[in-house]
Design an enzyme around this catalytic site. Structure first.
Site, PDB file in Angstrom:
ATOM      1  N   LEU A  31       0.817  -1.215   0.000  1.00 45.89           N
ATOM      2  CA  LEU A  31       0.000   0.000   0.000  1.00 45.89           C
ATOM      3  C   LEU A  31       0.855   1.272   0.000  1.00 45.89           C
ATOM      4  O   LEU A  31       1.957   1.313   0.570  1.00 45.89           O
ATOM      5  CB  LEU A  31      -0.917   0.005   1.231  1.00 45.89           C
ATOM      6  CG  LEU A  31      -1.865  -1.196   1.376  1.00 45.89           C
ATOM      7  CD1 LEU A  31      -2.706  -1.042   2.640  1.00 45.89           C
ATOM      8  CD2 LEU A  31      -2.755  -1.352   0.147  1.00 45.89           C
ATOM      9  N   HIS A  32       0.334   2.303  -0.655  1.00 44.27           N
ATOM     10  CA  HIS A  32       1.007   3.596  -0.735  1.00 44.27           C
ATOM     11  C   HIS A  32      -0.056   4.694  -0.646  1.00 44.27           C
ATOM     12  O   HIS A  32      -1.239   4.406  -0.413  1.00 44.27           O
ATOM     13  CB  HIS A  32       1.831   3.706  -2.022  1.00 44.27           C
ATOM     14  CG  HIS A  32       1.064   3.356  -3.267  1.00 44.27           C
ATOM     15  ND1 HIS A  32       0.033   4.119  -3.762  1.00 44.27           N
ATOM     16  CD2 HIS A  32       1.181   2.300  -4.118  1.00 44.27           C
ATOM     17  CE1 HIS A  32      -0.441   3.577  -4.859  1.00 44.27           C
ATOM     18  NE2 HIS A  32       0.226   2.461  -5.101  1.00 44.27           N
ATOM     19  N   HIS A  35      -3.363   4.319  -2.515  1.00 36.96           N
ATOM     20  CA  HIS A  35      -4.352   3.485  -1.828  1.00 36.96           C
ATOM     21  C   HIS A  35      -4.989   4.251  -0.666  1.00 36.96           C
ATOM     22  O   HIS A  35      -6.187   4.114  -0.402  1.00 36.96           O
ATOM     23  CB  HIS A  35      -3.690   2.216  -1.274  1.00 36.96           C
ATOM     24  CG  HIS A  35      -3.158   1.290  -2.321  1.00 36.96           C
ATOM     25  ND1 HIS A  35      -1.813   1.073  -2.486  1.00 36.96           N
ATOM     26  CD2 HIS A  35      -3.785   0.537  -3.258  1.00 36.96           C
ATOM     27  CE1 HIS A  35      -1.635   0.203  -3.471  1.00 36.96           C
ATOM     28  NE2 HIS A  35      -2.802  -0.133  -3.959  1.00 36.96           N
ATOM     29  N   GLN A  59      -4.021 -12.730 -12.828  1.00 44.82           N
ATOM     30  CA  GLN A  59      -3.879 -11.541 -13.664  1.00 44.82           C
ATOM     31  C   GLN A  59      -2.432 -11.271 -14.062  1.00 44.82           C
ATOM     32  O   GLN A  59      -2.136 -10.281 -14.722  1.00 44.82           O
ATOM     33  CB  GLN A  59      -4.485 -10.317 -12.982  1.00 44.82           C
ATOM     34  CG  GLN A  59      -3.752  -9.813 -11.745  1.00 44.82           C
ATOM     35  CD  GLN A  59      -4.560  -8.765 -11.008  1.00 44.82           C
ATOM     36  OE1 GLN A  59      -5.589  -9.052 -10.403  1.00 44.82           O
ATOM     37  NE2 GLN A  59      -4.101  -7.517 -11.057  1.00 44.82           N
ATOM     38  N   GLU A 146      -7.879   6.032 -10.969  1.00 41.38           N
ATOM     39  CA  GLU A 146      -7.890   6.281 -12.409  1.00 41.38           C
ATOM     40  C   GLU A 146      -6.555   5.969 -13.070  1.00 41.38           C
ATOM     41  O   GLU A 146      -6.474   5.960 -14.298  1.00 41.38           O
ATOM     42  CB  GLU A 146      -8.284   7.731 -12.686  1.00 41.38           C
ATOM     43  CG  GLU A 146      -9.748   8.019 -12.378  1.00 41.38           C
ATOM     44  CD  GLU A 146     -10.173   9.420 -12.779  1.00 41.38           C
ATOM     45  OE1 GLU A 146      -9.282  10.283 -12.979  1.00 41.38           O
ATOM     46  OE2 GLU A 146     -11.393   9.656 -12.890  1.00 41.38           O
ATOM     47  N   VAL A 174      -3.017   9.538  -7.901  1.00 42.43           N
ATOM     48  CA  VAL A 174      -2.142  10.224  -6.948  1.00 42.43           C
ATOM     49  C   VAL A 174      -0.706  10.120  -7.465  1.00 42.43           C
ATOM     50  O   VAL A 174      -0.261   9.045  -7.876  1.00 42.43           O
ATOM     51  CB  VAL A 174      -2.256   9.600  -5.543  1.00 42.43           C
ATOM     52  CG1 VAL A 174      -1.284  10.272  -4.579  1.00 42.43           C
ATOM     53  CG2 VAL A 174      -3.687   9.727  -5.027  1.00 42.43           C
ATOM     54  N   LYS A 182       1.750   7.088  -8.525  1.00 46.39           N
ATOM     55  CA  LYS A 182       2.005   6.172  -7.422  1.00 46.39           C
ATOM     56  C   LYS A 182       1.644   4.746  -7.852  1.00 46.39           C
ATOM     57  O   LYS A 182       0.585   4.497  -8.428  1.00 46.39           O
ATOM     58  CB  LYS A 182       1.150   6.550  -6.216  1.00 46.39           C
ATOM     59  CG  LYS A 182       1.542   7.867  -5.580  1.00 46.39           C
ATOM     60  CD  LYS A 182       2.583   7.670  -4.506  1.00 46.39           C
ATOM     61  CE  LYS A 182       2.793   8.938  -3.693  1.00 46.39           C
ATOM     62  NZ  LYS A 182       3.736   8.733  -2.584  1.00 46.39           N
ATOM     63  N   ARG A 185       4.558  -1.035  -7.991  1.00 51.03           N
ATOM     64  CA  ARG A 185       5.696  -1.456  -8.812  1.00 51.03           C
ATOM     65  C   ARG A 185       6.869  -0.486  -8.727  1.00 51.03           C
ATOM     66  O   ARG A 185       8.002  -0.849  -9.070  1.00 51.03           O
ATOM     67  CB  ARG A 185       5.261  -1.617 -10.270  1.00 51.03           C
ATOM     68  CG  ARG A 185       4.304  -2.772 -10.490  1.00 51.03           C
ATOM     69  CD  ARG A 185       3.814  -2.849 -11.915  1.00 51.03           C
ATOM     70  NE  ARG A 185       2.820  -3.903 -12.080  1.00 51.03           N
ATOM     71  CZ  ARG A 185       3.090  -5.168 -12.351  1.00 51.03           C
ATOM     72  NH1 ARG A 185       4.349  -5.540 -12.481  1.00 51.03           N
ATOM     73  NH2 ARG A 185       2.131  -6.057 -12.471  1.00 51.03           N
TER      74      ARG A 185
END
Length: 251
Positions: A31-32, A35, A59, A146, A174, A182, A185
């Protein structure tokens, strides 16, 4: 205390006792602040907030990509606590895929373009796991960034096609102070690659055409999968070393 629930049955039993609206943020962990923006929106708009953490193997096109995906549970838990998450759904593969992925959700048009053209089967895995998560969590609203605009569009389409009652809420991308979107990866980039990565955003927002942007990124040392303008947005996917980065902006 955050409730950490490991199986669909365990989560559904907890869910029965929740009252009011449920905001849901599906993630693969690592998480960053992107998120966090999703969680903040969910907290502001709902009575209960649920986060899921599940690195979904269906995926990933490349097994090596799946194996090296960053796992940061302790940090993730702290971020969830800081954002007042009520429960984390943290399932294992056998619980999410008791059928061994014999059944899947497919979309036959948009999922074959852009990222889908370069990652066959990727969006089947995304749509399948999101439908499973929606069926377990039963959210009022679900929040998606998005940055993954194609994914967001496909999930909205799936919800409409299958008459699902969840509302999909898009949240703006973000970015770091240098413009880089952000992403979990980003943790895999070397120091030198991280310094170069913001060229993607700078290029797609300043160069006139997708063709020129492709040439500029290639000249800067990126391996470009695509730069494409579709319905008023510019989409890009490019590699730095072993890391594949995506972004999109309105044009």
């Amino acid at each position: 205390m955050i409730q950490v629930l490991r199986t669909p049955a365990e989560f559904k039993a907890w869910r029965k006792n929740q009252k009011g609206s449920v905001g849901f943020v599906p993630t693969m962990g690592a998480l960053h602040s992107g998120h966090e923006e999703l969680m903040k929106n969910a907290r502001r708009e709902n009575d209960v907030v649920v986060l899921s953490i599940f690195v979904n193997p269906t995926q990933f096109n490349d097994p090596k990509d799946f194996e090296k995906y960053p796992l940061t549970w302790d940090q993730d838990l702290k971020i969830a606590e800081n954002n007042k998450v009520d429960a984390i759904f943290y399932p294992r593969y056998p619980d999410m895929y008791p059928d061994e992925y014999r059944y899947k959700v497919s979309e036959n048009t948009y999922s074959k373009l852009l990222d889908g053209a370069h990652r066959p089967g990727h969006f089947d895995g995304v749509l399948s796991v999101v439908m499973k998560l929606f069926n377990v969590v039963d959210p009022t609203k679900a929040y998606f960034g998005e940055k993954d605009f194609q994914q967001l569009s496909l999930i909205k389409g799936m919800v409409e096609a299958f008459f699902m009652k969840v509302e999909i809420v898009p949240v703006a991308t973000v970015r770091e102070s240098d413009g880089l979107a952000k992403s979990s990866r980003n943790l895999l980039l070397t120091k030198e690659e991280r310094e170069k990565a913001p060229i993607i955003y700078k290029t797609i927002t300043t160069v006139k055409s997708a063709e020129e942007a492709t040439k500029a990124l290639t000249a800067a040392g990126f391996e470009v999968d695509y730069v494409t303008d579709v319905q008023g947005r510019r989409f890009v996917a490019a590699r730095l070393g072993s890391v594949r980065l995506i972004d999109n902006v309105q044009i």
